[in-house]
Scaffold this motif. Sequence first.
Motif, PDB file in Angstrom:
ATOM      1  N   UNK A 180       1.791  71.014  56.348  1.00 28.39           N
ATOM      2  CA  UNK A 180       2.189  72.398  56.626  1.00 28.39           C
ATOM      3  C   UNK A 180       1.106  73.373  56.174  1.00 28.39           C
ATOM      4  N   UNK A 181       0.501  73.065  55.042  1.00 27.07           N
ATOM      5  CA  UNK A 181      -0.549  73.914  54.493  1.00 27.07           C
ATOM      6  C   UNK A 181      -1.770  73.917  55.405  1.00 27.07           C
ATOM      7  N   UNK A 182      -2.195  72.724  55.838  1.00 26.36           N
ATOM      8  CA  UNK A 182      -3.379  72.607  56.691  1.00 26.36           C
ATOM      9  C   UNK A 182      -3.126  73.235  58.057  1.00 26.36           C
ATOM     10  N   UNK A 183      -1.953  72.986  58.632  1.00 26.89           N
ATOM     11  CA  UNK A 183      -1.627  73.569  59.939  1.00 26.89           C
ATOM     12  C   UNK A 183      -1.636  75.091  59.865  1.00 26.89           C
ATOM     13  N   UNK A 194      -4.131  77.452  61.970  1.00 26.43           N
ATOM     14  CA  UNK A 194      -3.579  78.502  62.825  1.00 26.43           C
ATOM     15  C   UNK A 194      -4.179  79.857  62.463  1.00 26.43           C
ATOM     16  N   UNK A 195      -4.326  80.111  61.165  1.00 24.31           N
ATOM     17  CA  UNK A 195      -4.942  81.362  60.718  1.00 24.31           C
ATOM     18  C   UNK A 195      -6.397  81.427  61.154  1.00 24.31           C
ATOM     19  N   UNK A 196      -7.084  80.288  61.069  1.00 26.13           N
ATOM     20  CA  UNK A 196      -8.493  80.221  61.492  1.00 26.13           C
ATOM     21  C   UNK A 196      -8.635  80.591  62.959  1.00 26.13           C
ATOM     22  N   UNK A 197      -7.827  79.968  63.819  1.00 28.23           N
ATOM     23  CA  UNK A 197      -7.916  80.271  65.246  1.00 28.23           C
ATOM     24  C   UNK A 197      -7.449  81.692  65.545  1.00 28.23           C
ATOM     25  N   UNK A 231     -13.131  71.886  53.838  1.00 22.77           N
ATOM     26  CA  UNK A 231     -12.917  72.540  55.134  1.00 22.77           C
ATOM     27  C   UNK A 231     -12.475  73.989  54.943  1.00 22.77           C
ATOM     28  N   UNK A 232     -11.617  74.238  53.957  1.00 20.67           N
ATOM     29  CA  UNK A 232     -11.144  75.602  53.720  1.00 20.67           C
ATOM     30  C   UNK A 232     -12.282  76.507  53.263  1.00 20.67           C
ATOM     31  N   UNK A 233     -13.103  76.031  52.341  1.00 20.63           N
ATOM     32  CA  UNK A 233     -14.209  76.849  51.834  1.00 20.63           C
ATOM     33  C   UNK A 233     -15.216  77.141  52.941  1.00 20.63           C
ATOM     34  N   UNK A 234     -15.640  76.106  53.657  1.00 20.30           N
ATOM     35  CA  UNK A 234     -16.623  76.310  54.721  1.00 20.30           C
ATOM     36  C   UNK A 234     -16.026  77.121  55.864  1.00 20.30           C
ATOM     37  N   UNK A 292     -18.381  71.168  50.464  1.00 21.18           N
ATOM     38  CA  UNK A 292     -18.241  69.883  49.781  1.00 21.18           C
ATOM     39  C   UNK A 292     -18.560  70.027  48.295  1.00 21.18           C
ATOM     40  N   UNK A 293     -19.620  70.768  47.980  1.00 19.51           N
ATOM     41  CA  UNK A 293     -19.991  70.982  46.578  1.00 19.51           C
ATOM     42  C   UNK A 293     -18.887  71.756  45.854  1.00 19.51           C
TER      43      UNK A 293
END
Length: 238
Positions: free
Chosen positions: A12-15, A19-22, A105-108, A218-219
Amino acid sequence: MVRWMWLFKQVAYVVSAVAAYFGIRGATEGSVDAAVEHAHLIVEWEKSLGIYVEQTMQGPFIEHAHLATLANWVYIWGHWPVIVVTLVWTGVHHRDVFLRLRNAMLVSGLLGMALFVTYPVAPPRLSGLGFMDSVTETSYSYRVLQPPAFVDQYAAMPSLHAGWNLLVGIAIVSASTSLALRAFGVIMPAFMAVAVVVTGNHFILDVLVGLSLALVGQVASRALERRRDTRPVERVSA
């Protein structure tokens, strides 16, 4: 039950994040004129660096339909489907790798969105430089996976298509003991880096910046992991 509840919360968190990204990416589509101008500036920068080889790379894929089809398949099916499968697999079997991948993925992604908003860049196929748009011209599948309403067509810089596939490849190599899967984790990001260029969707500089932001993510994710691991455990009084 607890494990599956944890996985459900993570999905749910990733989705929600995707969704926010798009949504943000689609709602912040930049000026077309500025995006095209920036694309031409990128070409000038690449020429000064001696790395403007996109048209040379795309040549064989224009001449041979089967090569164009292969590049399209890598670009379309090697991105979100592979990301989703990897997230589910690591979420179920390799929680540490999942959290590392998710955070990277969230940071980048946040860094990428900042560039999308502040520096719109037209992809080669929309820059008026004579590039072929092999994905849109020959495949409908991509528009199913990424509806145009949720996509900023002038957000070529950076290429998170390449960057996130690098993160997924790192996760696969980290989690797997299978030689075949490890080889896939190494080869797949390289194929994607080529595919985004030869399909006319990104310049080489877009790819280099996307890979760099992925490594920054990643770092940062590793730093968060070390901080979590060294956090003192609270003792429960008897």
